[in-house]
Design a protein around this motif. Sequence first.
Motif, short mmCIF file in Angstrom:
data_model
loop_
_atom_site.label_atom_id
_atom_site.label_comp_id
_atom_site.label_asym_id
_atom_site.label_seq_id
_atom_site.Cartn_x
_atom_site.Cartn_y
_atom_site.Cartn_z
N PHE A 80 0.81 -1.21 0.00
CA PHE A 80 0.00 0.00 0.00
C PHE A 80 0.85 1.27 0.00
N ALA A 100 -3.43 -0.87 -9.29
CA ALA A 100 -4.50 -0.61 -8.32
C ALA A 100 -5.30 -1.87 -8.04
N ARG A 101 -5.50 -2.71 -9.03
CA ARG A 101 -6.23 -3.96 -8.84
C ARG A 101 -5.48 -4.86 -7.85
N HIS A 104 -5.69 -3.19 -4.37
CA HIS A 104 -7.06 -3.37 -3.86
C HIS A 104 -7.24 -4.78 -3.32
N GLU A 105 -6.82 -5.79 -4.08
CA GLU A 105 -6.97 -7.18 -3.65
C GLU A 105 -6.22 -7.43 -2.35
N CYS A 107 -5.26 -5.13 -0.04
CA CYS A 107 -5.88 -4.35 1.04
C CYS A 107 -7.14 -5.04 1.53
N ARG A 108 -7.95 -5.50 0.61
CA ARG A 108 -9.20 -6.18 0.98
C ARG A 108 -8.91 -7.44 1.78
#
Length: 187
Positions: A80, A100-101, A104-105, A107-108
């Motif tokens: 991040f 970003a994908r 995002h994955e 971080c989620r």
Amino acid sequence: MTESNLSFFGRLSLAVGTFFAVVGDREFASQLHRLRDGAAVTAPPPVATPAPPVATPTIKEASPESALQLLGLLQRGARFVDFVEEDIAGYSDADIGAAARLVHEGCRSTLREHFTIRPVREEAEGSRVTLADGFDATAIRLTGNVVGKPPFNGNISHRGWRVEEVRLPMLTKTHDATVIAQAEVEL
């Protein structure tokens, strides 16, 4: 720690709290402005009619360790900080989207591993709701043309999020939470 010797995070917390107090309280902002100009700050004149007793919120200094720990977990699981600190001006939208994908994955996945997060409101966004007198103003923020007293009728523009459970790893006493990602030296 004395008031005249606040730590960096103590000063940061004070600055953020003062910012929101200035934005939300016109009289406080005026007093702060007079104080910065060197004038003595006087107490406001007493109110003629006593107000009903209101519970005064207690202010506590937030410990930065948990926030730093979460930042470290997001760095480890999603890179991040690397992503946010990268100058992306020279990259194409496709390259940024691909990165970003991945972020995002990660971080989620990290959030789901360490937190149980649920919506504040169960209704779908766009649903019409009525907020009765005594609604939880810490969980629901009114926006738009807010006038009068409850009950309020409006549409949910965001369901909100509430953390139900936190599962952060235990830290040793010698752990330096400010190191959110170790420097790597390849041999």
